[in-house]
Design a protein around this motif. Structure first.
Motif, PDB file in Angstrom:
ATOM      1  N   ILE A 216       0.980  -1.142   0.067  1.00  0.00           N
ATOM      2  CA  ILE A 216       0.053  -0.027  -0.105  1.00  0.00           C
ATOM      3  C   ILE A 216       0.917   1.234  -0.125  1.00  0.00           C
ATOM      4  CG2 ILE A 216      -2.028  -0.996   1.171  1.00  0.00           C
ATOM      5  CD1 ILE A 216      -1.212  -0.068   3.964  1.00  0.00           C
ATOM      6  N   PRO A 234      -1.747   4.841   4.604  1.00  0.00           N
ATOM      7  CA  PRO A 234      -2.940   5.767   4.042  1.00  0.00           C
ATOM      8  C   PRO A 234      -3.374   6.299   5.517  1.00  0.00           C
ATOM      9  CG  PRO A 234      -3.027   3.466   3.471  1.00  0.00           C
ATOM     10  CD  PRO A 234      -2.244   3.429   4.323  1.00  0.00           C
ATOM     11  N   SER A 383      -2.141  -5.586   5.289  1.00  0.00           N
ATOM     12  CA  SER A 383      -3.144  -4.762   6.010  1.00  0.00           C
ATOM     13  C   SER A 383      -2.230  -3.578   6.767  1.00  0.00           C
ATOM     14  CB  SER A 383      -4.130  -5.215   6.932  1.00  0.00           C
ATOM     15  OG  SER A 383      -4.712  -4.446   7.896  1.00  0.00           O
ATOM     16  N   ALA A 384      -2.280  -2.407   6.946  1.00  0.00           N
ATOM     17  CA  ALA A 384      -1.824  -1.393   7.665  1.00  0.00           C
ATOM     18  C   ALA A 384      -2.280  -1.612   9.281  1.00  0.00           C
ATOM     19  CB  ALA A 384      -1.711  -0.032   7.163  1.00  0.00           C
ATOM     20  N   ARG A 385      -3.245  -2.156   9.394  1.00  0.00           N
ATOM     21  CA  ARG A 385      -3.620  -2.614  10.570  1.00  0.00           C
ATOM     22  C   ARG A 385      -4.166  -1.454  11.347  1.00  0.00           C
ATOM     23  NH1 ARG A 385      -2.122  -7.556  11.661  1.00  0.00           N
ATOM     24  NH2 ARG A 385      -2.713  -7.660  13.927  1.00  0.00           N
ATOM     25  N   GLN A 386      -4.664  -0.391  10.592  1.00  0.00           N
ATOM     26  CA  GLN A 386      -5.292   0.651  11.192  1.00  0.00           C
ATOM     27  C   GLN A 386      -6.864   0.734  11.441  1.00  0.00           C
ATOM     28  OE1 GLN A 386      -2.594   4.270   9.826  1.00  0.00           O
ATOM     29  NE2 GLN A 386      -3.911   3.569   8.207  1.00  0.00           N
ATOM     30  N   CYS A 387      -7.349  -0.260  10.530  1.00  0.00           N
ATOM     31  CA  CYS A 387      -8.941  -0.143  10.679  1.00  0.00           C
ATOM     32  C   CYS A 387      -9.343  -1.785  10.899  1.00  0.00           C
ATOM     33  CB  CYS A 387      -9.262  -0.117   9.111  1.00  0.00           C
ATOM     34  SG  CYS A 387      -8.436   1.502   8.436  1.00  0.00           S
ATOM     35  N   CYS A 390     -10.293  -4.371   8.084  1.00  0.00           N
ATOM     36  CA  CYS A 390      -9.238  -4.819   7.277  1.00  0.00           C
ATOM     37  C   CYS A 390      -8.429  -5.685   8.281  1.00  0.00           C
ATOM     38  CB  CYS A 390      -8.444  -3.651   6.834  1.00  0.00           C
ATOM     39  SG  CYS A 390      -6.883  -3.855   5.835  1.00  0.00           S
ATOM     40  N   GLY A 428     -12.764   0.382   5.051  1.00  0.00           N
ATOM     41  CA  GLY A 428     -11.365   0.808   5.693  1.00  0.00           C
ATOM     42  C   GLY A 428     -11.298   2.074   5.096  1.00  0.00           C
ATOM     43  N   ALA A 429     -10.046   2.785   5.709  1.00  0.00           N
ATOM     44  CA  ALA A 429      -9.699   4.086   5.442  1.00  0.00           C
ATOM     45  C   ALA A 429      -9.135   4.003   3.842  1.00  0.00           C
ATOM     46  CB  ALA A 429      -8.531   4.603   6.445  1.00  0.00           C
ATOM     47  N   CYS A 430      -8.689   2.826   3.418  1.00  0.00           N
ATOM     48  CA  CYS A 430      -8.204   3.075   2.043  1.00  0.00           C
ATOM     49  C   CYS A 430      -8.865   1.666   1.236  1.00  0.00           C
ATOM     50  CB  CYS A 430      -6.661   3.099   1.930  1.00  0.00           C
ATOM     51  SG  CYS A 430      -6.176   1.086   2.127  1.00  0.00           S
ATOM     52  N   HIS A 432      -7.824  -1.111   0.245  1.00  0.00           N
ATOM     53  CA  HIS A 432      -7.330  -2.189   0.462  1.00  0.00           C
ATOM     54  C   HIS A 432      -8.400  -3.581   0.676  1.00  0.00           C
ATOM     55  CE1 HIS A 432      -4.232  -5.347   0.970  1.00  0.00           C
ATOM     56  NE2 HIS A 432      -4.313  -5.291   1.944  1.00  0.00           N
ATOM     57  N   PRO A 433      -9.219  -3.369   1.699  1.00  0.00           N
ATOM     58  CA  PRO A 433     -10.452  -4.418   1.774  1.00  0.00           C
ATOM     59  C   PRO A 433     -11.162  -4.590   0.504  1.00  0.00           C
ATOM     60  CG  PRO A 433     -10.340  -2.978   3.419  1.00  0.00           C
ATOM     61  CD  PRO A 433      -9.468  -2.340   2.545  1.00  0.00           C
TER      62      PRO A 433
HETATM   63  S1  SF4 Z   1      -8.051  -0.253   5.067  1.00  0.00           S
HETATM   64 FE1  SF4 Z   1      -6.158   0.640   4.192  1.00  0.00          FE
HETATM   65  S2  SF4 Z   1      -5.701   2.011   5.801  1.00  0.00           S
HETATM   66 FE2  SF4 Z   1      -6.902   0.587   6.757  1.00  0.00          FE
HETATM   67  S3  SF4 Z   1      -5.971  -1.100   7.788  1.00  0.00           S
HETATM   68 FE3  SF4 Z   1      -6.446  -1.599   5.685  1.00  0.00          FE
HETATM   69  S4  SF4 Z   1      -4.907  -0.927   4.660  1.00  0.00           S
HETATM   70 FE4  SF4 Z   1      -4.499   0.316   6.300  1.00  0.00          FE
END
Ligand code: SF4
Length: 467
Positions: A216, A234, A383-387, A390, A428-430, A432-433
């Protein structure tokens, strides 16, 4: 799944060298008009694009083109002289982004050009050339940066100059009208980019930032976050980068291939660009093509709307010997090899979106479910493990798919995978999901018979799983 390697397509630049005499522009900032003339690559016939027949445009200067060969091939040109009129030329050309989302380039640039305070205290825009290629099956952007870095830099300067001279901003602060310019690329591309910047006048005004090798890291807000804070994650999608991006300034993040296309359109005009491709998908695009051994990973430049089967044949594959093709990369879709045009503009079922220009073919001896499970495992780990959806949803999906791929015969697993996908998608915030679940959902369609077989305790592929 084969790993991509750097590769370079054959060019026939000798056939086109005579066309590249120096061009001139009219020098009037508000009415930029490219001199229409023949650029590289010639034209492509109308109608069904059932074969490639596309001479290189972007890679016309040949391998490892330095500043001198770049000028020899494409002609003398001053990209900083491009004014706001360039955005109109881009609108006429129909160019869409080559990084994945296929937004119209002129619209995206105009959104950035039209924001910020005007006049004396106008917020100076930022343009970032995005060469991050976290997608494991993509290698076309690094190939472009290795062989045609000056075309990318031309496009970056031209677009920066066009933005810098709109909204009441003056053009006196730098050669790009006060716009800050960055190249964001992975470590392997940086030496070549720096060499190119050192070769050309004004190159030192462009800053270079290393992109991490994560899936990402190329997402637009992650690009800005990395340059600003050193973290390629993101950020809140409600914040529009076109209004408040890098250090609060209007920011445009553009894929490097898109910028190279901008450079050619600015030189040769919208009509030249439209001589290749179709009316709804004009021009060419680079694709990273990989497949089963002994297929060699290759970057091809193909016209818009080309048939997927023609691309596979050009890369040395027999579509009849393939079970499925992943188009658009890990966030793309599985399709059968026949009867699909490669275009973001076609009817569903007849066309498949090229996304970031990735085409990966699977042979009849490879289990599509196991291939999809390997990709999903990778994506769950990215996953950036923020959401929450996701962070927890993608590993849950991967776990279910691994059980199916491994031969577990619980008939509810398939609907559970579908249910989890619907829970995760768009949350998610981006993207990716959403991108991940789209790829899995295409696997459920294309490999439907294989799913039924696995859930019944056998695999349709020789050497596949058995309960
Ligand atoms: S949805 Fe995007 S920002 Fe949120 S955890 Fe997944 S990769 Fe990260």
């Amino acid at each position: 799944m084969s790993q991509p390697r750097d590769s370079y397509p054959q060019t026939s630049q000798d056939n086109y060298q005579d066309s590249y005499q120096g061009r001139q522009h009219n020098g009037h900032q508000d009415a930029y008009t490219p001199v229409p003339r023949q650029g590289p690559g010639g034209s492509y016939r109308d109608g069904i694009q059932d074969s490639i027949r596309q001479e290189p445009r972007l890679l016309a200067a040949g391998p490892d083109a330095g500043w001198a060969r770049h000028l020899d091939t494409f002609g003398q040109w001053e990209p900083q002289a491009a004014g706001p009129g360039l955005l109109e030329v881009l609108a006429e050309s129909g160019l869409t982004g080559r990084g994945g989302a296929a937004f119209e380039t002129w619209r995206k640039a105009t959104a950035t050009a039209g924001t910020g305070r005007k006049g004396l205290f106008a917020a100076r825009p930022v343009v970032i050339a995005n060469g991050a290629e976290g997608e494991p099956l993509s290698f076309k952007d690094r190939t472009l940066l290795a062989h045609a870095p000056h075309l990318v830099i031309d496009g970056l300067i031209a677009l920066a100059a066009a933005l810098g001279q709109t909204g009441g901003r003056t053009s006196s602060q730098t050669s790009a009208g006060g716009t800050s310019m960055y190249v964001y690329a992975p470590a392997a591309s940086l030496p070549r980019v720096k060499q190119a910047l050192g070769e050309r006048p004004g190159g030192k005004k462009i800053r270079v930032v290393q992109a991490p090798e994560t899936f990402i890291s190329g997402e637009s807000s992650a690009v800005v976050n990395m340059i600003e804070n050193g973290t390629a994650l993101p950020t809140d999608q409600r914040r529009r980068l076109s209004e408040s991006g890098l250090n609060g300034r209007p920011t445009l993040v553009v894929n490097v291939e898109t910028l190279a296309q901008v450079a050619l359109i600015a030189r040769y005009g919208a009509q030249w660009f439209r001589q290749a491709g179709t009316a709804t998908d004009p021009g060419t695009r680079l694709v990273s093509v990989s497949g089963p051994a002994p297929t060699r990973d290759v970057v091809l430049e193909v016209p818009g709307g080309v048939q997927l089967s023609a691309v596979l044949k050009e890369a040395g594959m027999d579509p009849g010997s393939l079970s499925a093709v992943l188009v658009g990369g890990y966030h793309g879709r599985w399709v059968r090899p026949a009867d699909h045009a490669l275009t973001p503009a076609g009817a569903p079922g007849r066309a498949v979106r090229p996304g970031a220009g990735v085409i990966h073919a699977l042979d009849l001896q490879t289990c599509g479910i196991q291939a999809t499970a390997r990709i999903l495992n990778y994506l769950a780990g990215q996953s950036a493990r923020q959401c929450g959806p996701c962070m927890f949803g993608l590993p849950a999906m991967a776990s279910v798919l691994n059980r199916i791929a491994g031969g577990e015969t619980n008939p509810r697993l398939s609907s559970e995978l579908d249910r989890l996908g619907r829970l995760v998608s768009g949350r998610g915030a981006c993207r990716h999901p959403e991108g991940t679940t789209g790829m899995v959902s295409s696997a459920l369609e294309v490999f439907a018979a294989d799913f039924r077989a696995h859930l019944s305790g056998y695999c349709t592929v020789p050497g596949g799983v058995a309960a």
